[in-house]
Design a protein around this motif. Structure first.
Motif, PDB file in Angstrom:
ATOM      1  N   MET A 153      41.370  77.278 -30.023  1.00 26.66           N
ATOM      2  CA  MET A 153      40.701  76.203 -29.751  1.00 26.66           C
ATOM      3  C   MET A 153      39.831  76.392 -28.360  1.00 26.66           C
ATOM      4  O   MET A 153      38.784  75.584 -28.288  1.00 26.66           O
ATOM      5  CB  MET A 153      41.741  74.992 -29.605  1.00 26.66           C
ATOM      6  N   LEU A 154      40.598  76.702 -27.135  1.00 22.50           N
ATOM      7  CA  LEU A 154      39.799  77.016 -26.001  1.00 22.50           C
ATOM      8  C   LEU A 154      38.619  77.850 -25.974  1.00 22.50           C
ATOM      9  O   LEU A 154      37.911  77.537 -25.431  1.00 22.50           O
ATOM     10  CB  LEU A 154      40.977  77.417 -24.912  1.00 22.50           C
ATOM     11  N   SER A 155      38.817  78.876 -26.851  1.00 19.29           N
ATOM     12  CA  SER A 155      37.786  79.840 -26.868  1.00 19.29           C
ATOM     13  C   SER A 155      36.562  79.146 -27.460  1.00 19.29           C
ATOM     14  O   SER A 155      35.106  79.458 -27.099  1.00 19.29           O
ATOM     15  CB  SER A 155      38.095  81.015 -27.933  1.00 19.29           C
ATOM     16  N   GLU A 156      36.572  77.977 -28.350  1.00 19.06           N
ATOM     17  CA  GLU A 156      35.426  77.308 -28.908  1.00 19.06           C
ATOM     18  C   GLU A 156      34.692  76.449 -27.871  1.00 19.06           C
ATOM     19  O   GLU A 156      33.645  76.399 -27.736  1.00 19.06           O
ATOM     20  CB  GLU A 156      35.835  76.376 -30.061  1.00 19.06           C
ATOM     21  N   ILE A 157      35.825  75.849 -26.834  1.00 17.24           N
ATOM     22  CA  ILE A 157      35.224  75.324 -25.730  1.00 17.24           C
ATOM     23  C   ILE A 157      34.189  75.954 -24.728  1.00 17.24           C
ATOM     24  O   ILE A 157      33.563  75.634 -24.344  1.00 17.24           O
ATOM     25  CB  ILE A 157      36.261  74.413 -25.066  1.00 17.24           C
ATOM     26  N   TYR A 158      35.081  77.143 -24.295  1.00 17.39           N
ATOM     27  CA  TYR A 158      34.196  78.313 -23.739  1.00 17.39           C
ATOM     28  C   TYR A 158      32.968  78.524 -24.259  1.00 17.39           C
ATOM     29  O   TYR A 158      31.886  78.702 -23.266  1.00 17.39           O
ATOM     30  CB  TYR A 158      35.065  79.520 -23.385  1.00 17.39           C
ATOM     31  N   ALA A 159      32.812  78.880 -25.419  1.00 17.36           N
ATOM     32  CA  ALA A 159      31.621  79.210 -26.112  1.00 17.36           C
ATOM     33  C   ALA A 159      30.450  78.325 -26.285  1.00 17.36           C
ATOM     34  O   ALA A 159      29.739  78.497 -25.855  1.00 17.36           O
ATOM     35  CB  ALA A 159      31.950  79.828 -27.712  1.00 17.36           C
ATOM     36  N   LYS A 160      31.027  76.820 -26.355  1.00  8.68           N
ATOM     37  CA  LYS A 160      30.188  75.988 -26.325  1.00  8.68           C
ATOM     38  C   LYS A 160      29.592  75.762 -24.695  1.00  8.68           C
ATOM     39  O   LYS A 160      28.369  75.520 -24.492  1.00  8.68           O
ATOM     40  CB  LYS A 160      30.854  74.498 -26.556  1.00  8.68           C
ATOM     41  N   GLN A 161      30.337  75.761 -23.964  1.00  6.81           N
ATOM     42  CA  GLN A 161      29.979  75.722 -22.739  1.00  6.81           C
ATOM     43  C   GLN A 161      29.034  76.724 -22.028  1.00  6.81           C
ATOM     44  O   GLN A 161      28.027  76.410 -21.498  1.00  6.81           O
ATOM     45  CB  GLN A 161      31.265  75.732 -21.482  1.00  6.81           C
ATOM     46  N   LYS A 162      29.403  77.997 -22.558  1.00  4.11           N
ATOM     47  CA  LYS A 162      28.566  79.206 -22.170  1.00  4.11           C
ATOM     48  C   LYS A 162      27.038  78.852 -22.965  1.00  4.11           C
ATOM     49  O   LYS A 162      25.982  79.167 -22.458  1.00  4.11           O
ATOM     50  CB  LYS A 162      28.952  80.256 -22.669  1.00  4.11           C
ATOM     51  N   LEU A 208      42.786  67.775 -25.744  1.00  2.43           N
ATOM     52  CA  LEU A 208      43.704  68.794 -26.562  1.00  2.43           C
ATOM     53  C   LEU A 208      45.130  68.707 -25.686  1.00  2.43           C
ATOM     54  O   LEU A 208      45.915  68.751 -26.671  1.00  2.43           O
ATOM     55  CB  LEU A 208      43.234  70.214 -26.520  1.00  2.43           C
ATOM     56  N   GLU A 209      45.065  68.536 -24.605  1.00  2.00           N
ATOM     57  CA  GLU A 209      46.455  68.604 -23.929  1.00  2.00           C
ATOM     58  C   GLU A 209      47.220  67.351 -24.059  1.00  2.00           C
ATOM     59  O   GLU A 209      48.374  67.465 -24.274  1.00  2.00           O
ATOM     60  CB  GLU A 209      46.385  68.620 -22.300  1.00  2.00           C
ATOM     61  N   LYS A 210      46.495  66.190 -24.172  1.00  2.00           N
ATOM     62  CA  LYS A 210      46.956  64.848 -24.558  1.00  2.00           C
ATOM     63  C   LYS A 210      47.507  64.816 -25.972  1.00  2.00           C
ATOM     64  O   LYS A 210      48.526  64.106 -26.160  1.00  2.00           O
ATOM     65  CB  LYS A 210      45.968  63.714 -24.258  1.00  2.00           C
ATOM     66  N   GLU A 211      47.038  65.423 -27.027  1.00  2.00           N
ATOM     67  CA  GLU A 211      47.240  65.457 -28.038  1.00  2.00           C
ATOM     68  C   GLU A 211      48.432  66.455 -28.552  1.00  2.00           C
ATOM     69  O   GLU A 211      48.640  66.656 -29.582  1.00  2.00           O
ATOM     70  CB  GLU A 211      46.083  65.863 -29.145  1.00  2.00           C
ATOM     71  N   LYS A 212      48.706  67.244 -27.609  1.00  2.00           N
ATOM     72  CA  LYS A 212      49.976  68.159 -27.515  1.00  2.00           C
ATOM     73  C   LYS A 212      49.320  69.189 -28.275  1.00  2.00           C
ATOM     74  O   LYS A 212      50.198  70.037 -28.820  1.00  2.00           O
ATOM     75  CB  LYS A 212      51.154  67.659 -28.075  1.00  2.00           C
ATOM     76  N   SER A 213      48.121  69.608 -28.439  1.00  2.00           N
ATOM     77  CA  SER A 213      47.576  70.781 -29.188  1.00  2.00           C
ATOM     78  C   SER A 213      47.782  71.935 -28.257  1.00  2.00           C
ATOM     79  O   SER A 213      47.902  73.205 -28.893  1.00  2.00           O
ATOM     80  CB  SER A 213      46.145  70.462 -29.431  1.00  2.00           C
ATOM     81  N   ILE A 214      47.601  71.929 -26.986  1.00  2.00           N
ATOM     82  CA  ILE A 214      47.870  72.938 -26.067  1.00  2.00           C
ATOM     83  C   ILE A 214      48.914  72.709 -24.981  1.00  2.00           C
ATOM     84  O   ILE A 214      49.035  71.339 -24.796  1.00  2.00           O
ATOM     85  CB  ILE A 214      46.416  73.425 -25.357  1.00  2.00           C
ATOM     86  N   SER A 215      49.712  73.672 -24.429  1.00  2.00           N
ATOM     87  CA  SER A 215      50.583  73.207 -23.581  1.00  2.00           C
ATOM     88  C   SER A 215      50.001  72.986 -22.146  1.00  2.00           C
ATOM     89  O   SER A 215      48.676  73.354 -21.838  1.00  2.00           O
ATOM     90  CB  SER A 215      51.630  74.431 -23.409  1.00  2.00           C
ATOM     91  N   GLU A 216      50.783  72.768 -21.113  1.00  2.00           N
ATOM     92  CA  GLU A 216      50.180  72.339 -19.858  1.00  2.00           C
ATOM     93  C   GLU A 216      49.648  73.587 -19.029  1.00  2.00           C
ATOM     94  O   GLU A 216      48.805  73.587 -18.475  1.00  2.00           O
ATOM     95  CB  GLU A 216      51.272  71.779 -18.786  1.00  2.00           C
ATOM     96  N   ASP A 217      50.372  74.577 -19.426  1.00  2.00           N
ATOM     97  CA  ASP A 217      50.045  76.003 -18.629  1.00  2.00           C
ATOM     98  C   ASP A 217      48.664  76.372 -19.380  1.00  2.00           C
ATOM     99  O   ASP A 217      47.813  77.131 -18.782  1.00  2.00           O
ATOM    100  CB  ASP A 217      50.901  77.141 -19.121  1.00  2.00           C
TER     101      ASP A 217
END
Length: 185
Positions: free
Chosen positions: A1-10, A142-151
């Motif tokens: 999920m995060l990698s998609e966000i990074y790819a979109k940002q790049k 994503l964090e609010k939806e608990k899809s990823i942890s705080e870390d």
């Protein structure tokens, strides 16, 4: 999920850099460039078309641009559009083509162009910061939806900032390079 966000940002950041390069092309430096006509549109049978799509546009030497329309009736339209665009020269229509004779740039002109380049760079940085905000908002969601942890979210924010810093550095380098080119006599 995060990698998609990074790819979109790049991807969005790369588009911003490409846009900045295109904007720099419209600035006048010591040698004329046909890019000064990129933002000039003419009425072509009811639709607005860039000059380069209705005529042959060539920089014949360091201070002259020649525009030869594909259809004779377009001469007047092109001449009027260039005059209205206020690009710092008067178009000369000789019945066959339109010629633009650019005077040599003064130091003041060069400094003005360098200032415009800096403003374009700042605009690009604002765009990069907006892209960063969008990426951070997605991570927050994503964090609010608990899809990823705080870390994972913390690592995500750090990576987004790293990408932003990289893009900002590239913008600064591009602006510095363009300023040097513009100020060189």
């Amino acid at each position: 999920m995060l990698s998609e966000i990074y790819a979109k940002q790049k991807s969005s950041g790369d588009k911003t850099l490409d846009s900045l390069k295109k904007d720099f092309g419209t600035l006048r430096s010591g040698k004329v460039s046909t890019a000064v006509l990129d933002n000039i549109f003419v009425d072509y049978y009811g639709s607005q078309m860039p000059v380069a799509q209705v005529a042959s546009v060539m920089a014949t030497d360091a201070v002259t641009i020649t525009i030869t329309p594909w259809e004779k009736p377009m001469l007047k339209t092109i001449t009027n559009a260039i005059a209205a665009a206020n690009i710092g020269v008067n178009p000369n229509n000789d019945g066959e083509c339109v010629k633009l004779f650019f005077p040599p740039m003064t130091t003041e002109d060069r400094q003005k162009s360098a200032k415009e380049a800096k403003a374009m760079g700042e605009k690009a940085k604002v765009s990069v910061r907006n892209i960063r905000k969008d990426a951070n908002d997605e991570i927050k969601k994503l964090e609010k939806e608990k899809s990823i942890s705080e870390d994972e979210a913390k690592k995500g924010y750090d990576e987004v900032q790293k990408i932003t810093d990289g893009l900002t550095t590239k913008i600064d380098e591009m602006v510095k390079s363009k300023e040097a080119e513009l100020l060189k006599i």
